[in-house]
Design a protein around this motif. Structure first.
Motif, PDB file in Angstrom:
ATOM      1  N   GLN A 240       0.833  -1.199   0.000  1.00 53.99           N
ATOM      2  CA  GLN A 240       0.000   0.000   0.000  1.00 53.99           C
ATOM      3  C   GLN A 240       0.872   1.256   0.000  1.00 53.99           C
ATOM      4  O   GLN A 240       2.025   1.224   0.411  1.00 53.99           O
ATOM      5  CB  GLN A 240      -0.931  -0.006   1.215  1.00 53.99           C
ATOM      6  N   GLY A 241       0.305   2.345  -0.443  1.00 58.54           N
ATOM      7  CA  GLY A 241       1.033   3.610  -0.427  1.00 58.54           C
ATOM      8  C   GLY A 241       1.479   4.027  -1.818  1.00 58.54           C
ATOM      9  O   GLY A 241       0.879   3.633  -2.824  1.00 58.54           O
ATOM     10  N   ASP A 242       2.538   4.809  -1.862  1.00 62.19           N
ATOM     11  CA  ASP A 242       2.977   5.436  -3.108  1.00 62.19           C
ATOM     12  C   ASP A 242       3.872   4.498  -3.920  1.00 62.19           C
ATOM     13  O   ASP A 242       5.019   4.820  -4.249  1.00 62.19           O
ATOM     14  CB  ASP A 242       3.716   6.744  -2.784  1.00 62.19           C
ATOM     15  N   TRP A 243       3.319   3.316  -4.227  1.00 58.78           N
ATOM     16  CA  TRP A 243       4.037   2.308  -5.003  1.00 58.78           C
ATOM     17  C   TRP A 243       3.125   1.813  -6.120  1.00 58.78           C
ATOM     18  O   TRP A 243       1.921   1.673  -5.921  1.00 58.78           O
ATOM     19  CB  TRP A 243       4.444   1.117  -4.115  1.00 58.78           C
ATOM     20  N   ASN A 244       3.705   1.527  -7.272  1.00 56.91           N
ATOM     21  CA  ASN A 244       2.898   1.016  -8.377  1.00 56.91           C
ATOM     22  C   ASN A 244       2.306  -0.347  -8.032  1.00 56.91           C
ATOM     23  O   ASN A 244       2.942  -1.160  -7.343  1.00 56.91           O
ATOM     24  CB  ASN A 244       3.755   0.872  -9.641  1.00 56.91           C
ATOM     25  N   GLY A 245       1.087  -0.594  -8.521  1.00 54.41           N
ATOM     26  CA  GLY A 245       0.488  -1.909  -8.408  1.00 54.41           C
ATOM     27  C   GLY A 245       0.992  -2.820  -9.521  1.00 54.41           C
ATOM     28  O   GLY A 245       1.895  -2.472 -10.283  1.00 54.41           O
ATOM     29  N   ARG A 295      -4.086   6.900 -10.007  1.00 50.57           N
ATOM     30  CA  ARG A 295      -2.684   7.290  -9.845  1.00 50.57           C
ATOM     31  C   ARG A 295      -1.813   6.099 -10.229  1.00 50.57           C
ATOM     32  O   ARG A 295      -2.310   5.021 -10.515  1.00 50.57           O
ATOM     33  CB  ARG A 295      -2.415   7.697  -8.383  1.00 50.57           C
ATOM     34  N   HIS A 296      -0.505   6.274 -10.243  1.00 53.25           N
ATOM     35  CA  HIS A 296       0.428   5.179 -10.531  1.00 53.25           C
ATOM     36  C   HIS A 296       0.133   4.497 -11.863  1.00 53.25           C
ATOM     37  O   HIS A 296       0.004   3.274 -11.957  1.00 53.25           O
ATOM     38  CB  HIS A 296       0.427   4.146  -9.384  1.00 53.25           C
ATOM     39  N   GLU A 297      -0.016   5.319 -12.910  1.00 51.47           N
ATOM     40  CA  GLU A 297      -0.174   4.831 -14.287  1.00 51.47           C
ATOM     41  C   GLU A 297      -1.443   4.005 -14.488  1.00 51.47           C
ATOM     42  O   GLU A 297      -1.444   3.015 -15.209  1.00 51.47           O
ATOM     43  CB  GLU A 297       1.051   4.017 -14.721  1.00 51.47           C
TER      44      GLU A 297
END
Length: 357
Positions: A240-245, A295-297
């Motif tokens: 979780q958080g500011d990381w790509n899935g 977010r994250h593409e």
């Protein structure tokens, strides 16, 4: 240990005609890949030459204990990169003893769509970008990350080289070569944006073979991570958080799209996909709402939009396709844990067979 390795690597063809066939199937969760092996009298080149087999469905969440037998139907053969020689991997789907597909058998329904004359005439091509995360075995934390802590922010890891940026390359390269050996049409690999995350691509593959090849590639990866003592995760948002899935972007084209004037066919197909956005999202993987945040593409899970070269869109059309007036498009919505039988057949059904009212 050297003797053990010698025995594992024995070349059976030096002493016997017999071969080992590893039957592979999908278990009750829809993502648990199961397999077991049997001895056959000699080399096999076609699934029709293989015997059906059975397993205990009560142990995979696919049958009750009082009537536990599930039948495996061999569907596709691949060379076995682990046992090598004439030994094979066999992708199967699952049926009741009466011959009915069990509820978790998604291949049977997909095969019916791909065998429809209108779909077969369009020769649908797929290229699936399978993202995945490698986790440390005992702590279930991404490979290369400090235990209980975080690496530096995203940026330097995508397609990177270096001990502080690329984690697990030996697994990735072993998988790449093993898939090529097996006959899986793997077309490339790369490091992903989140450290410990990688991607491989399968395709272009036609129709039902896209699902067969992706599942076997997943099985091979599971086996290699098992050997390496690393846990494989297809969770669409493992951290979780500011990381790509992690997704499974699905590139798609039909014969009409690949021919002159195909761009107009592509736009009509995308319009139809937009009209069935909710139905597709519901079938595109568990936990996808944690990944499709806008977010994250990614596009927001409740929003359908398409664009040229737009990685924040639901559907991305490449610059070359726009320029050439024909080609393919990319459905960026499927999660990493999607079932390729479901996604590929649904895209074909919506874009070729479905008639909006």
């Amino acid at each position: 240990m050297s003797l053990l390795n010698d025995l594992i690597n024995l070349n059976l063809s030096d002493s016997t005609e017999k071969i080992i066939a590893e039957y592979i199937w999908i278990g009750g969760s829809g993502m648990d890949i199961r397999s077991k092996a049997r001895t056959l009298p000699g080399p096999v080149t076609d699934p029709s030459q293989l015997p059906k087999w059975n397993y205990d469905g009560s142990s995979t969440g696919q049958a009750p204990g009082e009537d536990s037998e599930v039948i495996l139907y061999p569907q596709a053969i691949f060379k076995d990169p682990f046992r090598r020689g004439n030994n094979i991997l066999v992708m199967c789907d699952c049926y009741t003893p009466a011959g009915e597909p069990i509820p978790t058998n998604k291949r049977c329904a997909a095969a019916k769509i791909f065998s429809h004359p209108d779909v077969a005439a369009e020769v649908p091509w797929y290229g699936i970008e399978q993202e995945y995360t490698l986790l440390q075995k005992d702590v279930k934390w991404p490979l290369g990350w400090p235990v209980g802590g975080y690496p530096g922010p995203q940026g330097p890891y995508y397609c990177a080289a270096g001990a502080d940026k690329a984690f697990g390359r030996d697994i990735v390269d072993a998988h790449y070569k093993a898939c090529l050996y097996a006959g899986v049409n793997i077309s490339g690999i790369n490091g992903e944006v989140m450290p410990g995350q990688w991607e491989f691509q399968v395709g272009p593959s036609v129709g039902i073979s896209a699902g067969d090849e992706l599942w076997v590639a997943r099985y091979i990866l599971e086996r290699i991570t098992e050997i390496a003592g690393v846990v494989l995760s297809f969770d669409p948002k493992p951290i979780q958080g500011d990381w790509n899935g992690a997704g499974a972007h699905t590139n798609y084209s039909t014969k009409s799209m690949r021919e002159d004037g195909g761009y107009e066919i592509i736009k009509k197909a995308i319009e139809k996909l937009g009209l069935r956005h909710k139905e597709h999202i519901a079938a595109y993987g568990e936990g996808n709402e944690r990944r499709l945040t806008g977010r994250h593409e990614t596009a927001d899970i409740n929003t359908f939009k398409w664009g040229v070269a737009n990685r924040g869109a639901s559907i991305r059309v490449g610059r070359d396709t726009e320029k050439n007036g024909k080609g393919y498009f990319e459905d960026r919505r499927p999660a990493s844990n999607m079932d390729p039988y479901v996604v590929t057949s649904m895209v074909a059904e919506t874009t070729i067979l479905w008639k909006p009212t």
